[in-house]
Write a protein that holds these residues in place. Sequence first.
Motif, PDB file in Angstrom:
ATOM      1  N   ARG A  85      36.948   2.855  81.822  1.00 44.63           N
ATOM      2  CA  ARG A  85      37.385   1.826  80.722  1.00 44.63           C
ATOM      3  C   ARG A  85      38.377   0.841  81.413  1.00 44.63           C
ATOM      4  O   ARG A  85      38.102  -0.258  81.293  1.00 44.63           O
ATOM      5  N   ASP A 140      35.159  -2.108  75.060  1.00 43.43           N
ATOM      6  CA  ASP A 140      34.954  -1.152  74.210  1.00 43.43           C
ATOM      7  C   ASP A 140      33.471  -0.942  73.683  1.00 43.43           C
ATOM      8  O   ASP A 140      32.855   0.109  73.559  1.00 43.43           O
ATOM      9  N   VAL A 141      32.946  -2.018  73.453  1.00 44.40           N
ATOM     10  CA  VAL A 141      31.239  -2.187  72.837  1.00 44.40           C
ATOM     11  C   VAL A 141      30.627  -1.541  74.217  1.00 44.40           C
ATOM     12  O   VAL A 141      29.671  -0.574  73.845  1.00 44.40           O
ATOM     13  N   HIS A 175      31.116   2.368  74.512  1.00 43.82           N
ATOM     14  CA  HIS A 175      30.350   3.150  73.386  1.00 43.82           C
ATOM     15  C   HIS A 175      29.130   3.317  73.764  1.00 43.82           C
ATOM     16  O   HIS A 175      28.350   4.100  73.412  1.00 43.82           O
ATOM     17  N   ASP A 218      28.174   5.885  76.478  1.00 46.24           N
ATOM     18  CA  ASP A 218      28.906   7.016  76.195  1.00 46.24           C
ATOM     19  C   ASP A 218      27.632   7.947  75.730  1.00 46.24           C
ATOM     20  O   ASP A 218      26.731   7.722  75.345  1.00 46.24           O
ATOM     21  N   ALA A 238      30.003   9.730  69.491  1.00 50.50           N
ATOM     22  CA  ALA A 238      30.641   8.758  70.016  1.00 50.50           C
ATOM     23  C   ALA A 238      31.111   7.691  68.980  1.00 50.50           C
ATOM     24  O   ALA A 238      30.443   7.416  68.192  1.00 50.50           O
ATOM     25  N   ARG A 239      32.352   7.296  68.877  1.00 45.14           N
ATOM     26  CA  ARG A 239      32.916   6.760  67.745  1.00 45.14           C
ATOM     27  C   ARG A 239      32.891   7.480  66.347  1.00 45.14           C
ATOM     28  O   ARG A 239      31.983   7.660  65.778  1.00 45.14           O
ATOM     29  N   ARG A 243      27.542  -2.315  64.160  1.00 44.48           N
ATOM     30  CA  ARG A 243      28.996  -2.467  64.083  1.00 44.48           C
ATOM     31  C   ARG A 243      29.539  -3.723  63.552  1.00 44.48           C
ATOM     32  O   ARG A 243      28.748  -4.617  63.933  1.00 44.48           O
ATOM     33  N   HIS A 281      22.539   0.108  72.508  1.00 42.42           N
ATOM     34  CA  HIS A 281      23.176   1.421  72.250  1.00 42.42           C
ATOM     35  C   HIS A 281      24.642   1.231  71.938  1.00 42.42           C
ATOM     36  O   HIS A 281      25.382   2.012  71.217  1.00 42.42           O
ATOM     37  N   GLY A 282      25.243   0.417  72.640  1.00 38.82           N
ATOM     38  CA  GLY A 282      26.601   0.062  72.407  1.00 38.82           C
ATOM     39  C   GLY A 282      27.104  -0.392  71.008  1.00 38.82           C
ATOM     40  O   GLY A 282      28.144  -0.109  70.651  1.00 38.82           O
ATOM     41  N   ASN A 317      25.863   1.618  65.238  1.00 39.12           N
ATOM     42  CA  ASN A 317      26.884   2.306  64.676  1.00 39.12           C
ATOM     43  C   ASN A 317      26.527   3.873  64.300  1.00 39.12           C
ATOM     44  O   ASN A 317      27.363   4.187  63.577  1.00 39.12           O
ATOM     45  N   LYS A 369      26.251   7.522  64.043  1.00 40.58           N
ATOM     46  CA  LYS A 369      27.018   8.655  64.687  1.00 40.58           C
ATOM     47  C   LYS A 369      26.105   9.532  65.713  1.00 40.58           C
ATOM     48  O   LYS A 369      26.723   9.622  66.886  1.00 40.58           O
TER      49      LYS A 369
END
Lengths: 188, 188
Positions: free
Chosen positions: A89, A175-176, A179, A182, A187-188, B141, B179-180, B183, B185
């Motif tokens: 990151r 960040d996006v 994510h 990940d 995640a998140r 998101r 994917h990023g 939202n 989980k």
Amino acid sequence: MTDEPALRADARRNRERILAAAEEVFLERGAAVSLDDVAKRAGVGIGTLYRRFPTREALLAAAYSARFLKFAAASRRRAEKSDPMSALRAYLQELVQHTNVYRGLAASLGAVLQVGTPGCLATSAEGARILQLAQTAGMVRADITFDDIVCVATAISLATQQNGSSKSQIAHLVDVFVHGIDNSKAAR
Amino acid sequence: MTDEPALRADARRNRERILAAAEEVFLERGAAVSLDDVAKRAGVGIGTLYRRFPTREALLAAAYSARFLKFAAASRRRAEKSDPMSALRAYLQELVQHTNVYRGLAASLGAVLQVGTPGCLATSAEGARILQLAQTAGMVRADITFDDIVCVATAISLATQQNGSSKSQIAHLVDVFVHGIDNSKAAR
DNA sequence: TTATATATGGAGGCATCTTCCACTTAGCAA
DNA sequence: TTGCTAAGTGGAAGATGCCTCCATATATAA
């Protein structure tokens, strides 16, 4: 590959002058300034500039080399003290910030990174290394490549340069992406 | 905004010729060809071209308008038959493919989309609409903007044009981004 | 037919890229 | 020290492209 045939002293001096001038001018007026202006600032004929740096990318990459070397080293040091995910990151975030130092570099980031300058090599190698670590640790999807990282850095750099780039916006976009790559289910 | 003052018949004819020529030349040789060449192909003076299209972006946007109109309509139709997330994914993927139709358009995609051509307006509106849907449904998101989408499309287009772009590579990059912004989980 | 707003072509001024070559010079060998 | 020569240099010149401007031409309404 082709090891350099060793420059004459005056040529080496001029090369340095050109690099210093390029650094200044790119910083002041972006990566798209006229090469004539760079030569003028360096106190050197345009022919000399072209002899040393056949393309704009070559000059950009060389001018950036020192900067990128430092960046790669710092990243390496940081990576030793943190988990691979945070390191990745941070790497991405700083890559974007470095790319934004010269206005207009973003669009050619890919091309520049492929020039075999020490700084570019180190930056690529370091990025690939961190990515690998994160993947080995199972933290990042296995189908992500370093080219993906460069692509994303380009995107973020482009986006934040068109508008009034802010550090927080960069962080948001990084960040996006993080994510997105990940691998953990929660995640998140 | 400013409603057009209605062109004279000959002017309208020339405008069409320029657009047709632009479409041809951009397809053949990319979005960066000389505007002189476009004018020549259209059998029109360069001054005429500039009078109608003051900037390259204006010409690009106009030449693209029809293509983008179709794209937006198709996207709209598809969106009715699928969930917002798939629609968004498909939209992004096609946006990149359309951007790649003219070599070198990528770098100015943002600028082009902001020109108020019907096709550009429709494309932007449709993208914003799908994004909104996905967000309202809680699938994406809330902090993602349409600009983010354009930015990502630009980068993917840039990246896939430098190397030998392949459909699968585009799909991969789109996938990472989607994917990023996902939202849920349990994404992936 | 005529008046006039509208439209046209392309020359010209400017900026930039890139190549080329006559001249200069560093560095070596005698 | 003195040439000698390969390496290096500067910048003129040719290309290309952008964009503006305006003398000229033409569509159209009255």
